[in-house]
Structure formats: C-alpha cells, structure tokens
Design an enzyme around this catalytic site. Sequence first.
Site, short mmCIF file in Angstrom:
data_model
loop_
_atom_site.label_atom_id
_atom_site.label_comp_id
_atom_site.label_asym_id
_atom_site.label_seq_id
_atom_site.Cartn_x
_atom_site.Cartn_y
_atom_site.Cartn_z
N SER A 55 0.84 -1.21 0.00
CA SER A 55 0.00 0.00 0.00
C SER A 55 0.86 1.25 0.00
CB SER A 55 -0.91 0.02 1.23
OG SER A 55 -1.63 1.23 1.24
N LYS A 97 -4.43 -6.74 3.81
CA LYS A 97 -4.42 -5.61 2.86
C LYS A 97 -5.86 -5.25 2.47
CE LYS A 97 -2.98 -2.56 -0.20
NZ LYS A 97 -3.81 -2.44 -1.33
N HIS A 119 -7.34 -3.35 5.23
CA HIS A 119 -6.77 -2.00 5.14
C HIS A 119 -7.57 -1.16 4.15
CE1 HIS A 119 -4.41 0.77 2.67
NE2 HIS A 119 -3.76 1.11 3.76
N ASN A 120 -7.84 -1.72 2.98
CA ASN A 120 -8.58 -0.96 1.97
C ASN A 120 -10.01 -0.67 2.43
OD1 ASN A 120 -6.26 -1.48 0.50
ND2 ASN A 120 -7.36 -1.71 -1.42
N GLU A 139 -9.85 2.10 4.73
CA GLU A 139 -9.61 3.31 3.91
C GLU A 139 -10.97 3.86 3.39
OE1 GLU A 139 -6.43 2.70 0.97
OE2 GLU A 139 -7.78 3.60 -0.50
P1 NBP Z 1 -1.97 -2.70 -13.60
O1 NBP Z 1 -2.88 -3.26 -12.59
O2 NBP Z 1 -2.46 -1.64 -14.50
O3 NBP Z 1 -1.42 -3.94 -14.50
C1 NBP Z 1 -0.61 -3.70 -15.61
C2 NBP Z 1 0.48 -4.76 -15.72
O4 NBP Z 1 -0.10 -6.07 -15.80
C3 NBP Z 1 1.30 -4.58 -16.99
O5 NBP Z 1 2.64 -4.89 -16.71
C4 NBP Z 1 0.67 -5.61 -17.92
O6 NBP Z 1 1.52 -6.02 -18.97
C5 NBP Z 1 0.44 -6.73 -16.95
N1 NBP Z 1 -0.45 -7.78 -17.44
C6 NBP Z 1 -1.78 -7.75 -17.67
BR1 NBP Z 1 -2.85 -6.28 -17.52
N2 NBP Z 1 -2.27 -8.93 -18.09
C7 NBP Z 1 -1.20 -9.74 -18.12
C8 NBP Z 1 -1.06 -11.10 -18.49
N3 NBP Z 1 -2.10 -11.85 -18.85
N4 NBP Z 1 0.18 -11.63 -18.44
C9 NBP Z 1 1.23 -10.88 -18.07
N5 NBP Z 1 1.15 -9.58 -17.71
C10 NBP Z 1 -0.06 -9.02 -17.72
O7 NBP Z 1 -0.60 -2.19 -12.91
P2 NBP Z 1 -0.36 -1.37 -11.57
O8 NBP Z 1 -1.30 -0.23 -11.42
O9 NBP Z 1 1.11 -1.13 -11.51
O10 NBP Z 1 -0.72 -2.43 -10.42
C11 NBP Z 1 -0.10 -3.69 -10.29
C12 NBP Z 1 -0.78 -4.45 -9.17
O11 NBP Z 1 -0.58 -3.71 -7.95
C13 NBP Z 1 -2.28 -4.58 -9.34
O12 NBP Z 1 -2.72 -5.79 -8.78
C14 NBP Z 1 -2.82 -3.43 -8.53
O13 NBP Z 1 -4.16 -3.66 -8.09
C15 NBP Z 1 -1.84 -3.39 -7.38
N6 NBP Z 1 -1.73 -2.10 -6.72
C16 NBP Z 1 -1.79 -0.94 -7.41
C17 NBP Z 1 -1.68 0.28 -6.74
C18 NBP Z 1 -1.72 1.58 -7.50
O14 NBP Z 1 -1.75 2.63 -6.84
N7 NBP Z 1 -1.73 1.56 -8.83
C19 NBP Z 1 -1.47 0.31 -5.36
C20 NBP Z 1 -1.37 -0.90 -4.69
C21 NBP Z 1 -1.49 -2.09 -5.37
P3 NBP Z 1 1.47 -5.27 -20.39
O15 NBP Z 1 2.35 -4.07 -20.24
O16 NBP Z 1 2.01 -6.26 -21.33
O17 NBP Z 1 0.04 -4.90 -20.65
#
Ligand code: NBP
Length: 486
Positions: free
Chosen positions: A131, A186, A189-190, A193
Amino acid sequence: MTTPTADIGLIGLAVMGENLVLNMESHGSTVAVYNRTTSKVDEFVNGRGKGKKLVGAHTVQDLVASLKRPRKIMIMVKAGSAVDAVIEELLPFLEPGDILIDGGNTHFPDTTRRAKDLKAKGILFVGTGVSGGEEGALKGPSIMPGGDPEAWPSVKPIFQAIAAKVDDGTPCCDWVGPEGAGHFVKMVHNGIEYGDMQLICEAYDLMKTLLGLKPAEMHDVFARWNKGVLDSYLVEITRDILAYNDPDSGTPMVDLILDAAGQKGTGKWTVVSALDTGTPLTLIGEAVFARCLSSQKDERVEAAKVLSGPKTKYEGDPKTLIDDIEMALYASKVISYAQGYALMNAMGKEAGWEINNGGVALMWRGGCIIRSAFLGKIKEAFDKNPKLTNLVLDPYFTGELLRAQEGWRRVCAAAVTNGVPIPAMSSALAYFDGYRSDRLPANLLQAQRDFFGAHTYERTDKPRGQYFHTNWTGRGGTTSSTSYNV
Ligand code: NBP
C-alpha cells in the site's frame, strides 16, 4: 547460459512494478525485470532505470536464468487471471525451493488457492499487500506479506529494506500469517480506507451544509485537525484538496468535481468477508453503500425534485459544531478500526491464522493510505493486551470514546434534524450503543422466529444452551425446528 547475478526478479512494469524495482535497486538489490509487452523492458532499462543495477529480460526463461538461488520473483500484474497466466508461464522454469511473490491487489482466497497448489509443486508462494500507491512503492510502502512461512527469511531483508519506516526506524513490514493472510489484511486496510474517506466526506458535508463554510475555510479546519487526534495522511490530503483552485476558472477544484464515486471492489470484498464471518462491520458497509448511492447520480437528481426534506437551519454556535464534528469523526474512526480488527480476529479464527494485531497496526502506521498517529495508539493497545476482544475495551480508547460521545451525539442529532446524510457516523454511534447494551431487543426477535418457524429460544431464567419452543397460537405443535444458530 547467463551467470545468475540478480537478487530478485520482478514481472509487470506498470506504475507499481517500476517504482518497486527502483526502490529495491536503491536499497542494494540487483533486480531482473520482465514485462509481457517486452518493449516496456527496454524503455524502462534505458529510461528511468539507466545506469542502475538492472537486468532486462525478454522472456521469463531469461528472467529465471538471471536469478541467484533461492530464486525470488515478484509478480506485479493486474490482479486476477493475469497472475495465474504469469505463474503458468513461469512454472516450467522453476525448481523446488523457488519463491513466487504476488504483490498485486489479489482477493485473498485466490492467494490461499495458489499457495496450496504451488506448495504441492515445491514452490514457496507469498501473497503480499503493498500500500502507498505510486509514491509509496518508490519511497517506502507498507508491505503486508503472508503465505509460505519458509519463504519469509529470504524475502524479509529485501522487503524490510524498501518498506516505510516509523520514527524509531522500525519497518512497516512484518510477516502476517499463512496462506492468504497478507492479502486479507491488505483487503481490510482498503476497507478501513473506504470508511476513513467516507467519514471525512461526512465532516465536510456537515460543515458545508449546516454552516455554509467555503472550501478555503474548511482547509483551515482540516489543517488544525491534522495537528490533533486526527493527524493522518487522508486528513492532510483533504486539507490540500480544499485549498486547490481550478487553474482556468479559479473555482475551488472540489466544487467542480462530479459527486459520483468510483470503486474497484476491495471495500466490497471486506464487507462480504464480514457477512461471511458474521462480524458487524457496519461502518465500512455504509461507506461502500454510500459510494453506490452517490453513483446513482441521475436517479438522485430526479428524486431531489420531489422528495423534500427539512429546511436546513442550524442555529447553534459554529465553533462548537466544528469541535463536535471533530469528535464525531474521531469516535467513528475508533469504531471503524474496532470493527476492522474484529473482522481480522474472526477470520483468523475461522482460517486458523494467528494474525498479530499489534504488528498489523505497525505495518499501517507508515507508508500506506490510512497511516496516522492514531495507529500508534492501536499498536500500544495490542502490545498491552494482545488478546483484546474489542479495541473499544482498551482503557485508552474507552476513555476517548466517552470523551467524544457528547459531541458525537450532538452532530448526529443535528444531521438528522437538518436532513444531512451521515451514514458512517450514525451507524458507528448505533454500533457503540448496541455494543454497550447488555440487553438488546433480540428477545422479541427470537420470539418472532419461534412464532413463525419454531426456531426456539433460550430463556433469561435458565442456563445458556437450553432451547425452548412455545406453541404461541395454540394451533402449532410442540415440534421445534432442528437448526438453531446464534
Ligand atoms: P496494472 O494493474 O495496471 O497492470 C498492468 C500490468 O499487468 C502490466 O505490466 C501488464 O503487462 C500486466 N499484465 C496484464 Br494487464 N495482463 C497480463 C497477463 N495476462 N500476463 C502478463 N502480464 C499481464 O498495474 P499497476 O497499477 O502497476 O498495479 C499492479 C498491481 O498492484 C495490481 O494488482 C494493482 O491492483 C496493485 N496495486 C496498485 C496500486 C496503485 O496505486 N496503482 C497500489 C497498490 C497495489 P502489459 O504491459 O504487457 O500490458
């Protein structure tokens, strides 16, 4: 064959993955990186990652080959089937003792399933909550790992190095428990939030509707609150949001934003878990439903034309009301955390997980969205009594609730009288009044159940565990229903 040089691998170079890689690298790790769309690997290694200890891989096979043993691979892809797809792709190249870590927002039952499946293959699986968003991932997130405890000694130094630290340097990362315990914590936590955000919105609405305060004036109130018991990241960003004006029109930005809330589902999961375990998690439930109601914007606009309420007329002292709202927010927040901890205890019992309550408070103390000074007090409460049944029974929090109670009641009364919806604050007060009642009207409810369904009841004048049935109308028989669940 490549000589293994990397300490850890990371798959998924979107916003979270990239920032975690840079954080790990800046704390001494050499990190191998891979992304399904491989052009992103090159863009990253030659862009933000230029000159850093990174190994770019174009296949998962190359990524695995670049890792020192025991191999540790963190998956940061979209939660759901993408995680299974990445695991399937990796499996042919892994060997027993390798460690897979899912750092996405995965629903905890999926983590439990994956941990069991992978254990059977000799792979150690960790599901961890991360988080703090983009900035936290880069500068120090709160990290909540759970899963196969055998993996923890290998993962611990890397995670604790990159995690946020509290004032005395303690990292906001510790082992949560087996299977999906990390992702479960987690998720809670959400959910918390969601509750904190809804409470802040209700405080804002009360000041806006009852006192007619403008965003700039409320900025000053939140700035003051942030120096007291409500000192927290969410109060701090609310303070800043209220001072932000649209650069084009000069209008406060908050006044230009449509009142229809979005959600991604972690709040809902928390409430579903509460229903599944029979835990009264009323405040978070109301927070989720408040988002749902807000999103019915068109319906509300039509309803507003016909459903009139009281004419808003607050005649009390504005300063007293603002102080009362601070107390209402604070007391409701205590209730929300008490309910969240009760859910963790219930799930811990059901799943056979030993969740360390004080450790969880410490993990949430810094780095994450719900970070606050208040969590330090929760940590103290559980340090004093790790078996505390309910946070409201800790002497410090009991005292705080009793201190806040008068103002909290005045706020709820003013809101009801003037037609301001405060579902979170008022449901928290109803929980408080219910929890402190040694006799609730469930006696009548049991009578009703027995009347129409012969569900039986216990009696106040007989020991617990004995069940009775009455033939209420003279027309029913003496046969009672066989299932009795409290
Ligand atoms: P996203 O949740 O937007 O996911 C994008 C990534 O997933 C890219 O690298 C994409 O590859 C890959 N991907 C997908 Br979509 N489908 C795939 C598949 N079938 N095989 C392999 N790779 C795949 O990214 P994020 O916002 O960085 O979040 C990552 C994780 O962390 C998520 O679970 C999210 O819920 C969690 N999270 C996010 C935050 C935040 O603030 N954003 C905070 C805390 C936790 P590609 O480039 O080839 O499309």
